[in-house]
Each structure stands twice: as C-alpha cells, then as structure tokens.
Design an enzyme around this catalytic site. Structure first.
Site, PDB file in Angstrom:
ATOM      1  N   ASP A  93      -0.400  -8.309  -9.957  1.00  0.00           N
ATOM      2  CA  ASP A  93      -1.693  -7.659 -10.143  1.00  0.00           C
ATOM      3  C   ASP A  93      -2.068  -7.809 -11.613  1.00  0.00           C
ATOM      4  O   ASP A  93      -1.302  -8.326 -12.423  1.00  0.00           O
ATOM      5  CB  ASP A  93      -1.637  -6.190  -9.683  1.00  0.00           C
ATOM      6  CG  ASP A  93      -0.701  -5.344 -10.532  1.00  0.00           C
ATOM      7  OD1 ASP A  93      -0.453  -4.199 -10.145  1.00  0.00           O
ATOM      8  OD2 ASP A  93      -0.219  -5.837 -11.557  1.00  0.00           O
ATOM      9  N   ASP A 267      -0.492  -4.827   0.282  1.00  0.00           N
ATOM     10  CA  ASP A 267       0.714  -4.424  -0.453  1.00  0.00           C
ATOM     11  C   ASP A 267       0.727  -2.901  -0.530  1.00  0.00           C
ATOM     12  O   ASP A 267      -0.352  -2.274  -0.549  1.00  0.00           O
ATOM     13  CB  ASP A 267       0.706  -4.993  -1.882  1.00  0.00           C
ATOM     14  CG  ASP A 267      -0.114  -4.111  -2.824  1.00  0.00           C
ATOM     15  OD1 ASP A 267      -1.340  -4.314  -2.885  1.00  0.00           O
ATOM     16  OD2 ASP A 267       0.468  -3.194  -3.443  1.00  0.00           O
ATOM     17  N   CYS A 305      15.187  -1.361  16.470  1.00  0.00           N
ATOM     18  CA  CYS A 305      15.170  -2.033  15.167  1.00  0.00           C
ATOM     19  C   CYS A 305      16.503  -2.715  14.924  1.00  0.00           C
ATOM     20  O   CYS A 305      17.569  -2.157  15.187  1.00  0.00           O
ATOM     21  CB  CYS A 305      14.900  -1.006  14.067  1.00  0.00           C
ATOM     22  SG  CYS A 305      14.823  -1.734  12.417  1.00  0.00           S
ATOM     23  N   CYS A 307      17.594  -3.815  11.942  1.00  0.00           N
ATOM     24  CA  CYS A 307      17.974  -3.770  10.523  1.00  0.00           C
ATOM     25  C   CYS A 307      19.381  -3.184  10.374  1.00  0.00           C
ATOM     26  O   CYS A 307      19.906  -2.547  11.302  1.00  0.00           O
ATOM     27  CB  CYS A 307      16.968  -2.950   9.739  1.00  0.00           C
ATOM     28  SG  CYS A 307      17.298  -1.176   9.705  1.00  0.00           S
ATOM     29  N   CYS A 310      19.743   0.598  11.232  1.00  0.00           N
ATOM     30  CA  CYS A 310      19.673   0.945  12.663  1.00  0.00           C
ATOM     31  C   CYS A 310      20.810   0.316  13.457  1.00  0.00           C
ATOM     32  O   CYS A 310      21.189   0.830  14.511  1.00  0.00           O
ATOM     33  CB  CYS A 310      18.332   0.498  13.232  1.00  0.00           C
ATOM     34  SG  CYS A 310      16.954   1.377  12.508  1.00  0.00           S
ATOM     35  N   HIS A 336      15.344  -0.429   5.978  1.00  0.00           N
ATOM     36  CA  HIS A 336      14.760  -0.192   7.299  1.00  0.00           C
ATOM     37  C   HIS A 336      13.228  -0.225   7.235  1.00  0.00           C
ATOM     38  O   HIS A 336      12.552  -0.883   8.033  1.00  0.00           O
ATOM     39  CB  HIS A 336      15.204   1.156   7.874  1.00  0.00           C
ATOM     40  CG  HIS A 336      14.326   1.564   9.021  1.00  0.00           C
ATOM     41  ND1 HIS A 336      14.442   1.015  10.279  1.00  0.00           N
ATOM     42  CD2 HIS A 336      13.259   2.400   9.069  1.00  0.00           C
ATOM     43  CE1 HIS A 336      13.505   1.508  11.075  1.00  0.00           C
ATOM     44  NE2 HIS A 336      12.758   2.351  10.357  1.00  0.00           N
TER      45      HIS A 336
HETATM   46 ZN   LIG Z   1      15.866  -0.178  11.191  1.00  0.00          ZN
END
Ligand SMILES: [Zn+2]
Ligand SMILES: CNc1nc2cc(C(=O)NN)ccc2[nH]1
Length: 373
Positions: A93, A267, A305, A307, A310, A336
């Site tokens: 930015d 963003d 999920c 990730c 999880c 996550h």
């Molecule tokens: Zn997750």
C-alpha cells in the site's frame, strides 16, 4: 513468465468474476484474498505456511516498513521478497491510509503529509513521489498510488475536496512511477458514499490510466449495508478489463458480498489479528475459543477444514493454549483463519466458473449460525 502484468477473465456469473492476474512472480487467482504482512511478516506465520493456506499474493505496508527497518535498508538487502522469504507477488500500500490512522501529529498539505512515527516520535514526510520511491525500493510487484482516505463521517464538501486532492496525487504517483515493465501501478477510487463523486474519481483515474483500480475509502465505519450500497455501483464505474481491489475488507460475509458485486481482490488484517485474540472463523460462524464452553470439547474447530489446527487439535486444546496465551495458540488460529479465507476464495472461484455462484452463496449463508458456534 511474463514481463508485464496482465489480467484475464475466465468466467463471470452475474456480476461476480473469476480470472488470473499474471505477474513476473507468478499468477494470482481471482477473486483473491491477500494476507497482510505488515512489518515483513504475516504475524505468527512462516511464509511457507502462508503459501500452504493457498495465498498467491501478500500485502506489505509502506508506513510500517519505511519507519522500521526503512525501505533503504530492505533495498540494500535485496528487496522485500528475499528479506521476508516470500517468492510470490507482493502488493504494497502507499502509506496514505496508515499515516492518517497510525501516524502522530500529522500535517496534511497540497504536497503531502508530515507526521511523527508512532514508534519513536521521529519526523517523516510522505508525498506521492516518496511513496513511489519507497515501494520501488521494496521491490513491490503491485504499487498503490499515494492518496488521502478521509475518515467517515465526513460531509460531502470534505469528501469532494479530499477526492480531488487524491486525484492530483494519483497523477503525480503515475508520473513518479514511470514505466516499469513487470511492475503494476493501481489507482485508488475515492468519493466516500457519494455516487457522483465516485464516478468523477473513476473517470479521472481512467484518464490517467492504471494497471488496476482499487476502491478506497470504505470499511471505515460506514457499516456493511452502506458499503454494499456503494459496491452496488462503484465496481461498474471502473474499467471492466482491469482488476478491481477493495481495500481493507473484511469479515467473511463482507468478502462474499463484495465478490458478488464484482470485486476481484481484497485484503484485511481480520483473519490474522483475530486469530491472535482467539477468534476463529468457521463455515458455521465465529468460534471464540476462549469461551468456557469449549474447555472440554474434543471436536475440531471446523470438521470440514483441512488446516493443521482442525486436523490435529481439539477445541479443548485450542481453548487451553489460547487462555494460557501460549504462542502456538496465535499460530494455529491464524493458520486456520487464513486457510478458511482461502477456502472461501477457492470455493467462490469454482462456483463462478461453474455458474453456480447463487447456489454457493445460499449454502454459505444457510450454514452460518448467529453467535459463538
Ligand atoms: Zn481449520
Ligand atoms: C479496514 N478498513 C480499511 N479501509 C481502507 C481504505 C484504504 C484506502 O482508501 N486507501 N487509500 C486503505 C486501507 C483500508 N482499510
């Protein structure tokens, strides 16, 4: 490899679009969410972890990096990509927004802004030319014009005056940016919530000519309804064949609503910042993991999920480490949240390509309960 930035639309579904921005450092799949790497790091994440969440591009903040470690030092060390070990595209930015939100004792004049560092009180100045110089020193792939983002609420005259100044600064930014093959310069539309002022801003930017166009001046306290009312017309005021980047947005339902209105890039610090405070975004809504109700819960945050948080940890564990302020809490919850945001973007890209975006949105909203889940 390409020596120019280029944007290809692959499909549309209603006003939603999906495509790719080709850069010299790789492709950006749109709609895209950019994790915020404020001070040359996405807080709590290794760069390879950020990549594993599915992010194609990061955002760097000119205001923070110019103060510490300075753009000149990063340039001497080879630029921001090597410095922070991120080999994909980086958008920086211009510093304009953060000077007004973080800088102290700011003095705004026609030429630029003088301010004191929130870190050590040292005096600094940003102008369109200096902002372009800093972003070039950083080696940014996508550079943002230096503009002024007025705080809301503001009366129409204040917004008009500010927008007109930003358009003069957009011209100066373009002149200072010069012709840099492989690098892009995005203009930023201003005009508050005034449709005619936003049209004037879009027309002024189009006349100057940019590689992409940001919608600025939103997510500054106007609320989701007013933001969506503005997004019902603002994207269409911008050139259809260039990326449209909505700055600073947002919560998952903000992002879905913005994509549905034709936004290509966004963003926001929310997924990373809230991860550090124990707030997790899931397909069923928000989980405040520090809430006592999670203390004995053996289930994952989000059963759908993939990730690390999880896949390998229970809510009970995440509750414990978050309550205990262990470092791993912010790491896992940030990972996550960023993974979930990228899953959202991937889901929308697929639905738009398949022409099933309306059905995808219906499922997205139907699964979200109110309150802590
Ligand atoms: Zn997750
Ligand atoms: C979190 N909300 C939010 N609004 C923003 C607006 C701008 C802007 O107009 N820059 N010229 C930048 C970052 C923002 N972040």
């Amino acid at each position: 490899m390409t020596d120019r930035i280029s944007f290809h639309l692959d499909a549309t579904d209603g006003k939603a679009r999906t495509g790719k921005i080709q850069t010299t450092r790789g492709a950006i799949r749109t709609p895209a969410f950019m994790p915020v790497g404020t001070a040359a790091t996405v807080k709590g994440m290794m760069p390879e972890s950020v990549r594993a969440t599915g992010a194609d591009i990061l955002l760097g903040n000119t205001y923070h990096l110019m103060l510490r470690p300075t753009a000149e030092r990063i340039a001497r060390l080879g630029g921001l990509h090597g410095f922070m070990n991120w080999d994909g595209p980086i958008l920086t930015d211009s510093g304009g927004f953060q000077v007004m939100s973080l800088g102290a004792l700011r003095k705004l004049d026609e030429d630029g802004v003088t301010f004191k560092s929130h870190i050590d009180g040292s005096k600094h100045r940003l102008t369109p030319e200096r902002s372009m110089e800093i972003q070039a020193l950083l080696g940014s792939d996508i550079v943002m014009c230096f503009d002024e983002c007025p705080a809301l609420p503001a009366d129409r005259d204040r917004i008009a005056t500010s927008m007109e100044l930003s358009m003069r600064w957009a011209k100066r930014s373009k002149t200072a940016f010069g012709d840099r093959p492989g690098h892009a310069l995005f203009g930023i539309q201003q005009g508050g919530l005034e449709q005619d002022l936003r049209a004037q801003s879009a027309d002024a930017l189009r006349d100057i000519g940019f590689d992409g166009y940001a919608i600025g001046g939103l997510a500054v306290g106007e609320g989701q309804a007013a933001m969506f009312d503005c997004l019902d017309y603002a994207p269409d005021q911008l050139p259809v064949d260039r990326p449209r980047y909505l700055m600073g947005v947002g919560k998952p339902d903000d992002i879905v609503g913005a994509v549905a209105r034709g936004v290509d890039m966004m963003d926001c610090v929310l997924p990373s910042r809230s991860g550090r405070t124990g707030q997790a975004f899931t397909r069923r809504g928000v989980v405040n993991i520090r809430n006592a109700r999670h203390a004995d819960d053996p289930r994952p945050l989000d059963a759908e999920c993939a990730c690390p948080a999880c896949s390998s940890y229970s809510r009970a564990y995440l509750h414990h480490v978050s309550r205990s302020k262990e470092m791993i809490a912010g790491m896992l919850l940030t990972w996550h949240n960023l993974h979930y945001y990228q899953d959202l973007m991937a889901g929308m890209r697929g639905a738009i390509a398949a022409g099933t975006f309306d059905a995808w949105q219906a499922v997205f909203h139907a699964r979200r309960a109110e309150g802590d889940v």
